[in-house]
Design a protein around this motif. Structure first.
Motif, PDB file in Angstrom:
ATOM      1  N   ARG A  47      -6.286  -9.576   2.136  1.00 45.03           N
ATOM      2  CA  ARG A  47      -5.717  -9.982   0.986  1.00 45.03           C
ATOM      3  C   ARG A  47      -4.289  -8.721   0.613  1.00 45.03           C
ATOM      4  O   ARG A  47      -3.871  -8.336   2.125  1.00 45.03           O
ATOM      5  CB  ARG A  47      -6.429  -9.002  -0.101  1.00 45.03           C
ATOM      6  CG  ARG A  47      -7.266  -7.520   0.138  1.00 45.03           C
ATOM      7  CD  ARG A  47      -8.671  -6.842  -0.813  1.00 45.03           C
ATOM      8  NE  ARG A  47      -8.980  -5.546  -0.281  1.00 45.03           N
ATOM      9  CZ  ARG A  47      -9.599  -5.411  -1.057  1.00 45.03           C
ATOM     10  NH1 ARG A  47     -10.772  -5.826  -0.926  1.00 45.03           N
ATOM     11  NH2 ARG A  47     -10.063  -4.010  -0.266  1.00 45.03           N
ATOM     12  N   GLU A  48      -3.862  -8.831  -0.389  1.00 43.22           N
ATOM     13  CA  GLU A  48      -2.758  -8.436  -0.649  1.00 43.22           C
ATOM     14  C   GLU A  48      -3.393  -6.362  -0.945  1.00 43.22           C
ATOM     15  O   GLU A  48      -4.524  -6.756  -1.380  1.00 43.22           O
ATOM     16  CB  GLU A  48      -1.768  -8.318  -1.937  1.00 43.22           C
ATOM     17  CG  GLU A  48      -1.387  -9.577  -2.061  1.00 43.22           C
ATOM     18  CD  GLU A  48       0.145  -9.055  -0.344  1.00 43.22           C
ATOM     19  OE1 GLU A  48       0.732  -8.074  -0.863  1.00 43.22           O
ATOM     20  OE2 GLU A  48       0.190 -10.324  -0.277  1.00 43.22           O
ATOM     21  N   ALA A  49      -2.702  -5.312   0.117  1.00 40.96           N
ATOM     22  CA  ALA A  49      -3.173  -3.994  -0.329  1.00 40.96           C
ATOM     23  C   ALA A  49      -2.692  -3.984  -1.712  1.00 40.96           C
ATOM     24  O   ALA A  49      -2.045  -3.870  -1.866  1.00 40.96           O
ATOM     25  CB  ALA A  49      -2.128  -3.335   0.514  1.00 40.96           C
ATOM     26  N   GLY A  50      -4.228  -3.064  -1.466  1.00 43.56           N
ATOM     27  CA  GLY A  50      -4.207  -2.220  -3.039  1.00 43.56           C
ATOM     28  C   GLY A  50      -5.130  -3.525  -4.679  1.00 43.56           C
ATOM     29  O   GLY A  50      -5.008  -2.567  -5.264  1.00 43.56           O
ATOM     30  N   THR A  51      -5.134  -4.170  -3.826  1.00 46.58           N
ATOM     31  CA  THR A  51      -6.106  -5.617  -4.918  1.00 46.58           C
ATOM     32  C   THR A  51      -7.927  -4.777  -4.442  1.00 46.58           C
ATOM     33  O   THR A  51      -8.710  -6.356  -4.096  1.00 46.58           O
ATOM     34  CB  THR A  51      -5.404  -6.700  -4.747  1.00 46.58           C
ATOM     35  OG1 THR A  51      -5.743  -7.153  -3.455  1.00 46.58           O
ATOM     36  CG2 THR A  51      -4.124  -6.312  -5.458  1.00 46.58           C
TER      37      THR A  51
ATOM     38  N   HIS B 202       0.498  -2.871   8.645  1.00 48.85           N
ATOM     39  CA  HIS B 202       2.042  -2.453   7.906  1.00 48.85           C
ATOM     40  C   HIS B 202       2.974  -3.431   7.191  1.00 48.85           C
ATOM     41  O   HIS B 202       3.850  -3.242   6.137  1.00 48.85           O
ATOM     42  CB  HIS B 202       2.345  -2.372   9.145  1.00 48.85           C
ATOM     43  CG  HIS B 202       2.263  -0.754   9.576  1.00 48.85           C
ATOM     44  ND1 HIS B 202       2.735   0.325   9.238  1.00 48.85           N
ATOM     45  CD2 HIS B 202       2.000  -1.203  10.863  1.00 48.85           C
ATOM     46  CE1 HIS B 202       1.864   0.814  10.225  1.00 48.85           C
ATOM     47  NE2 HIS B 202       1.974  -0.315  11.169  1.00 48.85           N
ATOM     48  N   ASP B 203       2.201  -5.023   7.210  1.00 46.88           N
ATOM     49  CA  ASP B 203       2.732  -6.200   6.285  1.00 46.88           C
ATOM     50  C   ASP B 203       2.149  -6.054   4.817  1.00 46.88           C
ATOM     51  O   ASP B 203       2.901  -6.592   3.780  1.00 46.88           O
ATOM     52  CB  ASP B 203       2.908  -7.187   6.855  1.00 46.88           C
ATOM     53  CG  ASP B 203       1.156  -7.573   7.008  1.00 46.88           C
ATOM     54  OD1 ASP B 203       0.627  -7.118   6.541  1.00 46.88           O
ATOM     55  OD2 ASP B 203       0.979  -9.094   7.259  1.00 46.88           O
ATOM     56  N   GLY B 204       1.892  -4.652   4.903  1.00 47.87           N
ATOM     57  CA  GLY B 204       0.954  -4.929   2.852  1.00 47.87           C
ATOM     58  C   GLY B 204       0.064  -5.449   2.846  1.00 47.87           C
ATOM     59  O   GLY B 204      -0.045  -5.975   1.591  1.00 47.87           O
ATOM     60  N   LYS B 205      -0.794  -6.229   3.572  1.00 46.23           N
ATOM     61  CA  LYS B 205      -2.023  -6.869   3.289  1.00 46.23           C
ATOM     62  C   LYS B 205      -2.957  -6.067   4.326  1.00 46.23           C
ATOM     63  O   LYS B 205      -2.703  -4.993   4.993  1.00 46.23           O
ATOM     64  CB  LYS B 205      -1.947  -7.989   4.568  1.00 46.23           C
ATOM     65  CG  LYS B 205      -0.704  -8.979   3.952  1.00 46.23           C
ATOM     66  CD  LYS B 205      -1.155 -10.249   4.103  1.00 46.23           C
ATOM     67  CE  LYS B 205       0.065 -11.437   3.706  1.00 46.23           C
ATOM     68  NZ  LYS B 205       0.198 -11.657   2.160  1.00 46.23           N
TER      69      LYS B 205
END
Length: 128
Positions: A70-74, A36-39
């Motif tokens: 990692r950061e989500a979407g990378t 949920h924190d974008g990772k």
């Protein structure tokens, strides 16, 4: 890597009173957990067991030797080599799986070039 056999898991669940469970394995290259924190957590070369519990609930057990955050979407591009290639290079050169993986990354998936790179490094280390 720690491997949990489906039979052992079934025995453990039976000891806990869960007798009618169905266990399957999934042959996966990686498992991605989006937080949920974008990772994201990326588990490479995982062993995935799916346990179908009485009443319809599903439990998954994932074990992996390598975890990357990692950061989500990378998403990174898939490597040009497989885990079998990593194991082959490690066996042929006597180095760790991690060192074999790094050599394959440097050699862009070329197994022979990765082996030569490791051997050159060994010779350079012996000469110093």
């Amino acid at each position: 890597m720690f491997r949990f056999s489906p039979g052992e898991l079934k025995r453990q669940l039976k000891r806990l009173g869960l007798k009618n469970v169905d266990i399957d394995t999934i042959d996966a290259e990686e498992v991605i957990v989006r937080r949920h924190d974008g990772k994201e957590l990326v588990l490479t070369a995982p062993q995935v067991l799916i346990v179908k519990m009485p009443g319809g609930a599903i439990m998954m057990q994932v074990t992996a030797q390598y975890v990357e955050e990692r950061e989500a979407g990378t998403e990174e591009p898939s490597p040009a080599f497989s885990e079998d290639d990593v194991k082959l290079v490690a066996e042929q050169t006597g180095v760790s799986l991690e060192e074999a993986r790094h050599a394959l990354e440097e050699a862009e998936g070329d197994i022979a070039a990765a082996i030569m790179l490791i051997e050159e490094r060994k010779q350079a280390a012996e000469g110093s």
